[in-house]
Design an enzyme around this catalytic site. Sequence first.
Site, PDB file in Angstrom:
ATOM      1  N   CYS A 148     -81.884  -7.069  -0.757  1.00  0.00           N
ATOM      2  CA  CYS A 148     -82.606  -5.804  -0.973  1.00  0.00           C
ATOM      3  C   CYS A 148     -83.950  -6.048  -1.648  1.00  0.00           C
ATOM      4  O   CYS A 148     -84.939  -5.367  -1.357  1.00  0.00           O
ATOM      5  CB  CYS A 148     -81.761  -4.837  -1.788  1.00  0.00           C
ATOM      6  SG  CYS A 148     -80.389  -4.131  -0.857  1.00  0.00           S
TER       7      CYS A 148
ATOM      8  N   HIS B 116     -76.634  -1.141   1.881  1.00  0.00           N
ATOM      9  CA  HIS B 116     -76.980  -0.893   0.490  1.00  0.00           C
ATOM     10  C   HIS B 116     -77.914   0.302   0.376  1.00  0.00           C
ATOM     11  O   HIS B 116     -78.729   0.564   1.263  1.00  0.00           O
ATOM     12  CB  HIS B 116     -77.627  -2.145  -0.122  1.00  0.00           C
ATOM     13  CG  HIS B 116     -76.657  -3.255  -0.328  1.00  0.00           C
ATOM     14  ND1 HIS B 116     -76.999  -4.465  -0.899  1.00  0.00           N
ATOM     15  CD2 HIS B 116     -75.325  -3.355  -0.037  1.00  0.00           C
ATOM     16  CE1 HIS B 116     -75.927  -5.246  -0.958  1.00  0.00           C
ATOM     17  NE2 HIS B 116     -74.909  -4.598  -0.434  1.00  0.00           N
TER      18      HIS B 116
ATOM     19  N   GLU C 244     -80.519   0.812  -1.372  1.00  0.00           N
ATOM     20  CA  GLU C 244     -81.948   0.511  -1.350  1.00  0.00           C
ATOM     21  C   GLU C 244     -82.461   0.464   0.091  1.00  0.00           C
ATOM     22  O   GLU C 244     -83.527   0.992   0.410  1.00  0.00           O
ATOM     23  CB  GLU C 244     -82.217  -0.842  -2.036  1.00  0.00           C
ATOM     24  CG  GLU C 244     -81.883  -0.851  -3.522  1.00  0.00           C
ATOM     25  CD  GLU C 244     -80.482  -1.359  -3.822  1.00  0.00           C
ATOM     26  OE1 GLU C 244     -80.276  -1.892  -4.917  1.00  0.00           O
ATOM     27  OE2 GLU C 244     -79.591  -1.230  -2.953  1.00  0.00           O
TER      28      GLU C 244
ATOM     29  N   GLU D 278     -71.307  -4.579 -20.453  1.00  0.00           N
ATOM     30  CA  GLU D 278     -71.375  -6.035 -20.377  1.00  0.00           C
ATOM     31  C   GLU D 278     -70.820  -6.535 -19.046  1.00  0.00           C
ATOM     32  O   GLU D 278     -71.414  -7.389 -18.404  1.00  0.00           O
ATOM     33  CB  GLU D 278     -70.542  -6.656 -21.504  1.00  0.00           C
ATOM     34  CG  GLU D 278     -71.038  -6.341 -22.896  1.00  0.00           C
ATOM     35  CD  GLU D 278     -70.216  -7.052 -23.954  1.00  0.00           C
ATOM     36  OE1 GLU D 278     -69.702  -8.148 -23.666  1.00  0.00           O
ATOM     37  OE2 GLU D 278     -70.085  -6.506 -25.055  1.00  0.00           O
TER      38      GLU D 278
ATOM     39  N   CYS E 150     -79.850  -6.548  -5.090  1.00  0.00           N
ATOM     40  CA  CYS E 150     -79.407  -7.895  -4.728  1.00  0.00           C
ATOM     41  C   CYS E 150     -80.595  -8.643  -4.116  1.00  0.00           C
ATOM     42  O   CYS E 150     -81.667  -8.061  -3.900  1.00  0.00           O
ATOM     43  CB  CYS E 150     -78.243  -7.830  -3.740  1.00  0.00           C
ATOM     44  SG  CYS E 150     -78.699  -7.163  -2.123  1.00  0.00           S
TER      45      CYS E 150
END
Length: 221
Positions: free
Chosen positions: A128, A95, A97, A59, A125
């Site tokens: 990306c 990042h 990605e 969560e 994000c």
Amino acid sequence: KMAEKQEEPSNAQNGEPDNAEEGEGKKKKVKREDLPPFEIVTGERLPAIFFKFQFRNVEYSSGRNKTFLCYVVETQGKEAVTSRGYLEDEHAAAHAEMAFFNTILPTCQAGARHDVTWYVSSSPCVTCAQRICEALRKNKGLRLTIMVGRLFMWEEPEMQAALRSMKEAGCKLRIMKPQDFEYVWKNFVEQEEGEEAKSFVPWEDIQENFQYYEEKLAEIL
């Protein structure tokens, strides 16, 4: 209510428990200001302790501020070639990605068709996502499927728009099922040498959290 929270990281930001004696903790510690501006860790298999912490479809993502990206590239060129490995971003400047497009994809046969599957700890994000859309529009031979453990900042309208734009650009977005986590465990996680491969042990709520995120993604898309 489940939501992605960005909280102050502890040692756990590196996938380590607070007693960083295991895995990455054995490496020489480098002061954050001494790190180069772009550092990406690559390899074939990631330490189990990282997988158990970073890929968990929880969560709240407290401390989980890195991206772990496991990839499979199937190249349909003169001869079919399959390559696989993983990327993680070592700190906030780059990042995983982006690193895939900068370092992995250029090594694949130019002009061939590439069927790429990512298994990522959390969804991309906004920046990306834009880069992914650009890559798909530019490279007509690229097919990209992204399997994500968690949805990153999914309540933000800007993030929802970014996810939709990825779908429009031809990217297939999926939430990782328990079987997908097991696939990553078998194919991308280090097993202790000399031991029989440990079987994947699902964590509590893995199925419920998958269903939750799957419903959210369906609503957004």
